[in-house]
Design an enzyme around this catalytic site. Structure first.
Site, short mmCIF file in Angstrom:
data_model
loop_
_atom_site.label_atom_id
_atom_site.label_comp_id
_atom_site.label_asym_id
_atom_site.label_seq_id
_atom_site.Cartn_x
_atom_site.Cartn_y
_atom_site.Cartn_z
N THR A 192 0.85 -1.19 0.00
CA THR A 192 0.00 0.00 0.00
C THR A 192 0.89 1.24 0.00
O THR A 192 2.11 1.15 -0.19
CB THR A 192 -0.98 -0.04 1.20
OG1 THR A 192 -1.89 1.06 1.08
CG2 THR A 192 -0.28 0.00 2.53
N LYS A 208 3.78 1.46 -3.87
CA LYS A 208 3.24 0.70 -5.00
C LYS A 208 4.10 0.82 -6.26
O LYS A 208 4.14 -0.11 -7.08
CB LYS A 208 1.81 1.12 -5.29
CG LYS A 208 0.84 0.72 -4.19
CD LYS A 208 -0.60 0.99 -4.55
CE LYS A 208 -1.52 0.55 -3.41
NZ LYS A 208 -2.93 0.60 -3.77
N ASN A 228 -3.56 17.36 -8.51
CA ASN A 228 -2.75 16.95 -7.37
C ASN A 228 -1.97 18.13 -6.83
O ASN A 228 -1.61 19.04 -7.59
CB ASN A 228 -1.79 15.82 -7.78
CG ASN A 228 -1.10 15.19 -6.59
OD1 ASN A 228 -1.74 14.64 -5.70
ND2 ASN A 228 0.22 15.30 -6.54
N ARG A 229 -1.69 18.11 -5.54
CA ARG A 229 -0.95 19.22 -4.94
C ARG A 229 0.44 19.36 -5.54
O ARG A 229 0.94 20.46 -5.70
CB ARG A 229 -0.87 19.01 -3.42
CG ARG A 229 -2.18 19.29 -2.70
CD ARG A 229 -2.23 18.71 -1.31
NE ARG A 229 -2.28 17.26 -1.32
CZ ARG A 229 -2.49 16.50 -0.26
NH1 ARG A 229 -2.66 17.06 0.92
NH2 ARG A 229 -2.53 15.19 -0.35
#
Length: 264
Positions: free
Chosen positions: A61, A65, A149-150
Site C-alpha cells: 500500500t 506501490k 494533485n498538490r
C-alpha cells in the site's frame, strides 16, 4: 504455515489482516496475515523473504506501490501499464508484481458505469492507486479525464503513462460528470478537499477510495448537494479477493458476513 503481510507507511488503518485472516479461517487454510510498518529501505528485504519462501505473499500500500517495482523480476500486464503493484508472489522461482487494484476498482463500479461512460471525470490525487483508477476509466471509455494533485510533478508522471489526461491545478473544479478522490484526505475527521460542488451541479457521481470512515467529508458534502456517492469498500474487498485467489488458488466468497466484518 503460510505467512502474508501488508506493508506501507502509514499502515495502522489497514483492515487487510482482518479480511484475509477471516478468509483463511473459513477456507481451512493454515496461514496468518499481518501488517507491517516499513521504510523504503526495507523493501528489498521483504522481497527476499518471498524469494526465500519465508513469506507466501505481500500486499503493498502507500507509498510503495511504484517503489517496489525495482525489486521484482516480472510484472503482470496491468502492473506494467499502471506502474503500480499492490500484490507480490513467487511463481516458477520468479517474484511477480500484480495490480489487483484495477479489477477491484472495475468491479466496484459495476452499478455505476452509466455515470462514467462517455462522461468527463476529474481524479483527485496522483498517488499509488490513481494509475489503477485511470486504467479502468479508460477501459470504461470515459470521454475526458482531468487529474488534480498538490504536486504537479506527480501528475505529470501519471500523464506520461496514459493518453487523454489533462492536468488541472489543485483546488480547481471543472464542470464534470464525476469526481473521484484518490488521495488519503478523508482518513482524519477534519480532512477537507476543496471542490466547487455548485459548479458541478446535482445528480453527479462522487467516489472516494477511502472506506473507513464510510462517509468522508468529501462524500458527505456531495450527498447534501444531491449527488450519488459511494466509497472504496467494495474496491478494497474485490482487490483483496483477487490477491487471495492468486496466493491460495481459492476464490473466497464475498457475502454479508464479509461486508459486515469491515464495519465493526
Amino acid at each position: 504455515m503460510k505467512k502474508f503481510l501488508v506493508i506501507g507507511n502509514p499502515i495502522e488503518h489497514s483492515l487487510s489482516p482482518k479480511l484475509h485472516n477471516y478468509w483463511l479461517k473459513v477456507n481451512n487454510i493454515n496461514g496468518n496475515y499481518e501488517k507491517k510498518l516499513l521504510t523504503e529501505n526495507d523493501l528489498n528485504k521483504i522481497v527476499s523473504r518471498v524469494r526465500n519462501d519465508e513469506l507466501t505473499g505481500v500486499n503493498i500500500t502507500v507509498p510503495f506501490k511504484n517503489k517496489i517495482i525495482q525489486h521484482l523480476d516480472l510484472l503482470t500486464e496491468e502492473a506494467n501499464i499502471t506502474q503500480s503493484v499492490n500484490t507480490i508472489y513467487k511463481k516458477n522461482g520468479k517474484i511477480f508484481g500484480s495490480n489487483t487494484d484495477t479489477i477491484g476498482f472495475e468491479l466496484s463500479l459495476s452499478n455505476f458505469t452509466e455515470y462514467l461512460k462517455n462522461k468527463e471525470v476529474v481524479v483527485l490525487g496522483a498517488g499509488g492507486v490513481v494509475p489503477s483508477i485511470i486504467y479502468v476509466l479508460e477501459k470504461l471509455k470515459v470521454s475526458k479525464i482531468y487529474i488534480s494533485n498538490r504536486t504537479v510533478k506527480k501528475s505529470e508522471k501519471i500523464q506520461s503513462l496514459f493518453n487523454n489526461i489533462e492536468i488541472i491545478k489543485w483546488g480547481e473544479t471543472p464542470a464534470v460528470d464525476a469526481v473521484i478522490n484518490g488521495t488519503s484526505l478523508g482518513l482524519k475527521p477534519d480532512d477537507k478537499i476543496y471542490v466547487d460542488y455548485q459548479k458541478i451541479g446535482e445528480n453527479k457521481f462522487f467516489y472516494d477510495v477511502i472506506y473507513k470512515p464510510s462517509k468522508t467529508n468529501f462524500l458527505k458534502e456531495a450527498e447534501i448537494k444531491g449527488n450519488l456517492i459511494t466509497n472504496g469498500k467494495l474496491m478494497f474487498i474485490y482487490q483483496a479477493q483477487k490477491a487471495f485467489e492468486i496466493w491460495n488458488n481459492v476464490k473466497p466468497d464475498i457475502n454479508d458476513e464479509v461486508l459486515n466484518l469491515l464495519d465493526d
